[in-house]
Scaffold this motif. Structure first.
Motif, PDB file in Angstrom:
ATOM      1  N   SER A 185       1.050  -1.128   0.137  1.00 47.82           N
ATOM      2  CA  SER A 185       0.162  -0.077   0.275  1.00 47.82           C
ATOM      3  C   SER A 185       0.554   1.702  -0.064  1.00 47.82           C
ATOM      4  O   SER A 185       0.075   1.549  -0.837  1.00 47.82           O
ATOM      5  N   ARG A 186       1.824   1.417   0.254  1.00 45.45           N
ATOM      6  CA  ARG A 186       2.905   2.247   0.447  1.00 45.45           C
ATOM      7  C   ARG A 186       3.758   2.884  -0.275  1.00 45.45           C
ATOM      8  O   ARG A 186       4.681   3.290  -0.549  1.00 45.45           O
ATOM      9  N   GLU A 187       3.667   1.368  -1.711  1.00 42.79           N
ATOM     10  CA  GLU A 187       4.784   1.715  -3.013  1.00 42.79           C
ATOM     11  C   GLU A 187       4.674   2.940  -3.146  1.00 42.79           C
ATOM     12  O   GLU A 187       5.888   3.432  -3.849  1.00 42.79           O
ATOM     13  N   PRO A 188       3.441   2.977  -3.885  1.00 41.77           N
ATOM     14  CA  PRO A 188       3.242   4.414  -4.524  1.00 41.77           C
ATOM     15  C   PRO A 188       3.416   5.870  -3.901  1.00 41.77           C
ATOM     16  O   PRO A 188       3.348   7.205  -4.225  1.00 41.77           O
ATOM     17  N   VAL A 189       3.451   5.625  -2.603  1.00 44.77           N
ATOM     18  CA  VAL A 189       4.095   6.773  -1.689  1.00 44.77           C
ATOM     19  C   VAL A 189       5.042   7.499  -1.778  1.00 44.77           C
ATOM     20  O   VAL A 189       6.096   6.673  -0.845  1.00 44.77           O
ATOM     21  N   PRO A 190       5.400   9.135  -2.196  1.00 45.20           N
ATOM     22  CA  PRO A 190       6.502   9.607  -2.365  1.00 45.20           C
ATOM     23  C   PRO A 190       6.850   9.825  -1.100  1.00 45.20           C
ATOM     24  O   PRO A 190       8.458  10.088  -0.819  1.00 45.20           O
ATOM     25  N   PHE A 191       6.714   9.843  -0.212  1.00 42.88           N
ATOM     26  CA  PHE A 191       7.223  10.752   1.264  1.00 42.88           C
ATOM     27  C   PHE A 191       7.366   9.530   1.987  1.00 42.88           C
ATOM     28  O   PHE A 191       6.462   8.717   2.397  1.00 42.88           O
ATOM     29  N   PRO A 192       8.131  10.129   3.208  1.00 44.48           N
ATOM     30  CA  PRO A 192       8.610   9.346   4.809  1.00 44.48           C
ATOM     31  C   PRO A 192       7.535   8.400   5.426  1.00 44.48           C
ATOM     32  O   PRO A 192       6.063   9.659   5.360  1.00 44.48           O
ATOM     33  N   VAL A 193       7.538   8.130   5.991  1.00 48.99           N
ATOM     34  CA  VAL A 193       5.655   8.361   7.269  1.00 48.99           C
ATOM     35  C   VAL A 193       5.769   8.366   7.987  1.00 48.99           C
ATOM     36  O   VAL A 193       4.437   9.190   8.259  1.00 48.99           O
ATOM     37  N   ALA A 194       6.920   9.253   8.730  1.00 49.49           N
ATOM     38  CA  ALA A 194       6.593  10.336   9.285  1.00 49.49           C
ATOM     39  C   ALA A 194       5.441  11.359   8.675  1.00 49.49           C
ATOM     40  O   ALA A 194       4.892  12.228   8.985  1.00 49.49           O
ATOM     41  N   VAL A 195       6.570  12.032   7.542  1.00 46.56           N
ATOM     42  CA  VAL A 195       5.996  13.485   6.909  1.00 46.56           C
ATOM     43  C   VAL A 195       4.948  13.123   6.171  1.00 46.56           C
ATOM     44  O   VAL A 195       3.441  13.504   6.771  1.00 46.56           O
ATOM     45  N   GLU A 196       3.931  11.882   6.140  1.00 46.95           N
ATOM     46  CA  GLU A 196       2.363  10.618   5.660  1.00 46.95           C
ATOM     47  C   GLU A 196       1.925  11.610   7.119  1.00 46.95           C
ATOM     48  O   GLU A 196       0.677  11.796   6.840  1.00 46.95           O
ATOM     49  N   VAL A 197       2.130  10.688   8.059  1.00 44.67           N
ATOM     50  CA  VAL A 197       1.616  10.838   9.230  1.00 44.67           C
ATOM     51  C   VAL A 197       1.048  12.436   9.680  1.00 44.67           C
ATOM     52  O   VAL A 197       0.107  12.868   9.938  1.00 44.67           O
ATOM     53  N   PHE A 198       2.171  13.248   9.443  1.00 46.92           N
ATOM     54  CA  PHE A 198       2.026  14.865   9.924  1.00 46.92           C
ATOM     55  C   PHE A 198       0.913  15.158   9.058  1.00 46.92           C
ATOM     56  O   PHE A 198       0.599  16.335   9.505  1.00 46.92           O
ATOM     57  N   MET A 199       1.872  15.104   7.586  1.00 48.61           N
ATOM     58  CA  MET A 199       0.288  15.379   6.996  1.00 48.61           C
ATOM     59  C   MET A 199      -1.175  15.398   6.746  1.00 48.61           C
ATOM     60  O   MET A 199      -1.947  16.013   7.045  1.00 48.61           O
ATOM     61  N   MET A 200      -1.638  13.739   7.185  1.00 49.18           N
ATOM     62  CA  MET A 200      -2.995  13.240   7.464  1.00 49.18           C
ATOM     63  C   MET A 200      -3.441  14.069   9.034  1.00 49.18           C
ATOM     64  O   MET A 200      -4.396  15.092   8.772  1.00 49.18           O
ATOM     65  N   GLU A 201      -2.738  14.069  10.035  1.00 52.93           N
ATOM     66  CA  GLU A 201      -2.874  14.415  11.579  1.00 52.93           C
ATOM     67  C   GLU A 201      -3.223  16.365  10.745  1.00 52.93           C
ATOM     68  O   GLU A 201      -4.115  16.528  11.414  1.00 52.93           O
ATOM     69  N   PHE A 202      -2.503  17.251  10.232  1.00 52.54           N
ATOM     70  CA  PHE A 202      -2.048  18.893  10.099  1.00 52.54           C
ATOM     71  C   PHE A 202      -4.271  18.978   9.200  1.00 52.54           C
ATOM     72  O   PHE A 202      -4.467  19.877   9.541  1.00 52.54           O
ATOM     73  N   SER A 203      -3.753  17.375   8.290  1.00 53.24           N
ATOM     74  CA  SER A 203      -5.089  18.100   7.409  1.00 53.24           C
ATOM     75  C   SER A 203      -6.213  18.162   8.130  1.00 53.24           C
ATOM     76  O   SER A 203      -7.290  18.490   8.036  1.00 53.24           O
ATOM     77  N   PHE A 204      -6.700  16.664   9.247  1.00 54.85           N
ATOM     78  CA  PHE A 204      -7.750  16.517   9.684  1.00 54.85           C
ATOM     79  C   PHE A 204      -8.058  17.979  11.139  1.00 54.85           C
ATOM     80  O   PHE A 204      -9.640  17.906  10.712  1.00 54.85           O
ATOM     81  N   GLU A 205      -6.995  18.182  11.829  1.00 49.79           N
ATOM     82  CA  GLU A 205      -7.423  19.263  12.397  1.00 49.79           C
ATOM     83  C   GLU A 205      -7.807  20.940  11.594  1.00 49.79           C
ATOM     84  O   GLU A 205      -8.785  21.383  12.226  1.00 49.79           O
ATOM     85  N   PHE A 206      -7.212  20.892  10.261  1.00 54.54           N
ATOM     86  CA  PHE A 206      -7.875  21.800   9.553  1.00 54.54           C
ATOM     87  C   PHE A 206      -9.623  21.448   9.377  1.00 54.54           C
ATOM     88  O   PHE A 206     -10.270  22.382   9.527  1.00 54.54           O
ATOM     89  N   ILE A 207      -9.547  20.449   9.213  1.00 54.25           N
ATOM     90  CA  ILE A 207     -11.151  20.012   8.830  1.00 54.25           C
ATOM     91  C   ILE A 207     -11.327  19.978   9.852  1.00 54.25           C
ATOM     92  O   ILE A 207     -12.991  20.666  10.137  1.00 54.25           O
TER      93      ILE A 207
END
Length: 619
Positions: free
Chosen positions: A421-443
């Motif tokens: 599932s992570r093969e097409p993701v270009p970001f490291p795991v930490a960056v990916e999690v931070f992006m999702m957490e900040f996006s949810f906080e914005f929403i």
């Protein structure tokens, strides 16, 4: 020597006292500064010279200190004078002449440039006729009360006024005409101005140096509604409003005891916000009540207090800690429960949230609904909340630590699925999690700020659309979407908003530690959090009470025992009466084997002696 000081300072204070109320502000400020400089410097020089000539004269030290205080007070008044007259600076009394009192009111409230201040002049037909005027602030009073309780009795009682001497007019108004129950007189202009600002109507009479303050508070306000934050399925559906006296009455409806005390204090040099300190006399610890009163009085000189959240930040023990130590609630039943345990409650005017203190960790995972359900159901809800706290705080950090540093802990099949599932993701795991957490906080914040019922809808739709689009674009993995959704849902299970904010902040700190050191970073964060919580106190009560230190009391932290077994109040609060209720109230059922059977107060058997008290009769 002290007599010389008094003779020197008296003319200056007398000159200040007779300063005309209607004098220009610049002239008053200059006069105060001149007198402050002359009085302070001369008194200080005189006392210093006396002290040098007689070092052992202790009265000189005391008088010198007093002169410095007077000098500081005069200088403070001189600095404040150009900015207008504040209620705390009105130290002179009212005048018997009504024109002087009218000039004082106009100058204090900036009439006529200041709109909203209503001055109603009229004449009372006494012997001789008495001029009078009433002052109130529009939209802060109930005009029906003014018509019925002030102007109506004055104009309708013409027959009573005829032949009435002028000196008997105030007593006649208070006893015979004004039906309002809350009527008092004030001689100091400071109290009169404060009463008008509080929503009262001030009645001034010619020839009398006292004003009659009549309680006519009213105006538009939000009605009593349902809780918006602490909602329950079973239980009362009443929440506090912005009116302080209404909130106090809601609590008194639950606790119908004369021992319930509510002390009213004013906070804020500009706002004059009324604050109520509520406690049950004879139950709350005296030292706790005194400490709360001392902290509230220490911040009374603040500029403005508009909500209980601002007062919370000033009086809390640890303002820099992330975890809250004062419980805020909008439910009267929860406030009543805290008062019955020996706690102290603070209520602030214009705020629908009350502050309950002291508070420990267990108070923030409990809900009033836990006590309205049977004890197994209430205990299950608390276990679910504790599990939700763990998931919302540590799940993203554990995901980062395990996928980055400890892949051997993941089962092989799950590891292969995550890798695919992570093969097409270009970001490291930490960056990916931070992006999702900040996006949810914005929403989440956007859903709160959008007015009306459209906010939650946009939040849900936005989260679904953004998550689906991000997965299809290969920016994030599908497993991370599930993880962030579970984390977000778990965070809403905590019934306290302040605790939710603390949990959200701690989540990001643990994520940073996991990204740097893996599980060692998470363990170090847990260790530091434990040290912080162990040293946190709420008004002298350890935050981790009933864990460390262990306190005697009923089982009511995570697992709630049956209500009939809650014989003792929380020992950590140190109430004056630890016993809540008699042991084994259910005397009509067979007791447990490990518990001694309770005897009734009259000494007989509770089952054999039924009907002998007169409450029951044999069929």
């Amino acid at each position: 020597m002290l007599w010389k000081v008094w003779q020197f300072l008296t003319p200056h204070f007398a000159e200040k006292a007779v300063l005309p109320p209607a004098a220009p502000r610049k002239d008053r400020a200059a006069a105060v500064r001149v007198r402050a400089g002359k009085a302070g410097r001369a008194a200080a020089d005189l006392l210093a010279d006396t002290h040098r000539r007689d070092p052992g004269f202790q009265a000189a030290d005391a008088a010198l200190h007093q002169a410095k205080l007077l000098l500081s007070d005069l200088r403070r008044q001189g600095r404040q004078a150009p900015f207008g007259r504040q209620p705390s600076d009105l130290r002179w009394n009212l005048s018997p002449r009504i024109d002087e009192n009218l000039a004082l009111i106009k100058e204090t409230f900036r009439i006529p440039s200041n709109h909203g201040i209503v001055v109603r002049k009229f004449t009372i037909p006494t012997t001789p006729p008495t001029k009078a005027f009433a002052v109130y602030i529009d939209q802060m009073v109930d005009k029906n009360q003014i018509t019925q309780a002030v102007l109506g009795p004055v104009f309708l009682g013409i027959n009573l006024w005829r032949g009435l001497p002028r000196d008997q007019l105030p007593e006649a108004l208070r006893s015979a005409l004004l039906p309002n129950q809350e009527i008092k007189t004030a001689k100091e202009s400071r109290k009169v101005v404060a009463g008008i600002l509080a929503g009262n109507t001030a009645l001034f009479l010619d020839g009398h140096d006292r004003a009659v303050l009549i309680d006519t508070k009213g105006g538009e306000s939000r009605p009593i509604g349902e809780p918006r934050v602490e909602r329950v399925v079973r239980g009362p559906s009443t929440a506090f409003s912005e009116l302080l006296m209404v909130n106090i009455s809601l609590v008194r409806r639950i606790l119908k005891t004369p021992e319930l005390v509510s002390e009213i204090l004013e906070i804020g040099s500009l706002s004059k916000t009324r604050t109520a300190i509520m406690y049950v006399k004879g139950l709350a610890n005296r030292q706790l009540v005194a400490e709360v009163r001392r902290r509230v009085r220490a911040v009374k000189d603040l500029d403005t207090i508009t909500d209980s959240g601002m007062l919370d930040q000033f009086i809390t023990d640890n303002p820099t800690r992330l975890v809250p130590t004062i419980l805020d609630t909008e439910r009267p039943d929860r406030v009543a429960a805290g008062l019955s345990e020996g706690r102290v409650v603070l209520m602030v005017d214009n705020s629908p949230f009350a502050l309950v203190m002291p508070s420990i960790w267990a108070d923030f995972i409990q809900s009033p609904e836990d006590y309205y359900l049977r004890w197994p159901y209430g205990s299950l809800l608390r276990v679910l909340r504790l599990t939700a706290i763990f998931l919302a705080t540590f799940t993203p950090a554990l995901y980062i630590a395990i996928t980055n540093y400890h892949q051997e802990m993941i089962p092989t099949s799950l590891l292969l699925s995550l890798a695919a599932s992570r093969e097409p993701v270009p970001f490291p795991v930490a960056v990916e999690v931070f992006m999702m957490e900040f996006s949810f906080e914005f929403i989440r914040e956007a859903g709160i700020r959008i007015p009306g019922p459209l906010g939650p809808t946009i939040g849900i739709v936005g989260a679904l659309l953004i998550g689906e689009a991000a997965v299809q674009a290969g920016i994030i993995s599908p497993f991370l979407v599930i993880l962030v959704a579970v984390t977000a849902i778990a965070s809403f299970l905590v019934p306290n908003t302040t605790a939710q904010f603390a949990m959200r902040l701690l989540r990001f700190f643990f994520m940073i530690g996991a990204a740097i050191l893996g599980l060692y970073g998470v363990a170090a964060g847990i260790y530091l959090l434990g040290l912080s919580l162990a040293g946190t106190k709420s008004f002298g009560v350890p935050f981790l009470s009933h864990i460390s230190p262990s306190r005697q009391g009923s089982m009511d932290q995570v697992i709630r025992g049956p209500l009939y077994s809650q014989e003792k109040r929380p020992a950590s609060i140190k109430p004056r009466n630890l016993v809540r209720q008699p042991n084994v109230l259910r005397a009509w059922v067979a007791p447990f084997k490990h518990r001694q059977r309770a005897q009734p107060p009259y000494g007989g058997d509770p089952l054999k002696d039924r009907g002998q008290t007169g409450d029951e009769t044999e069929p």
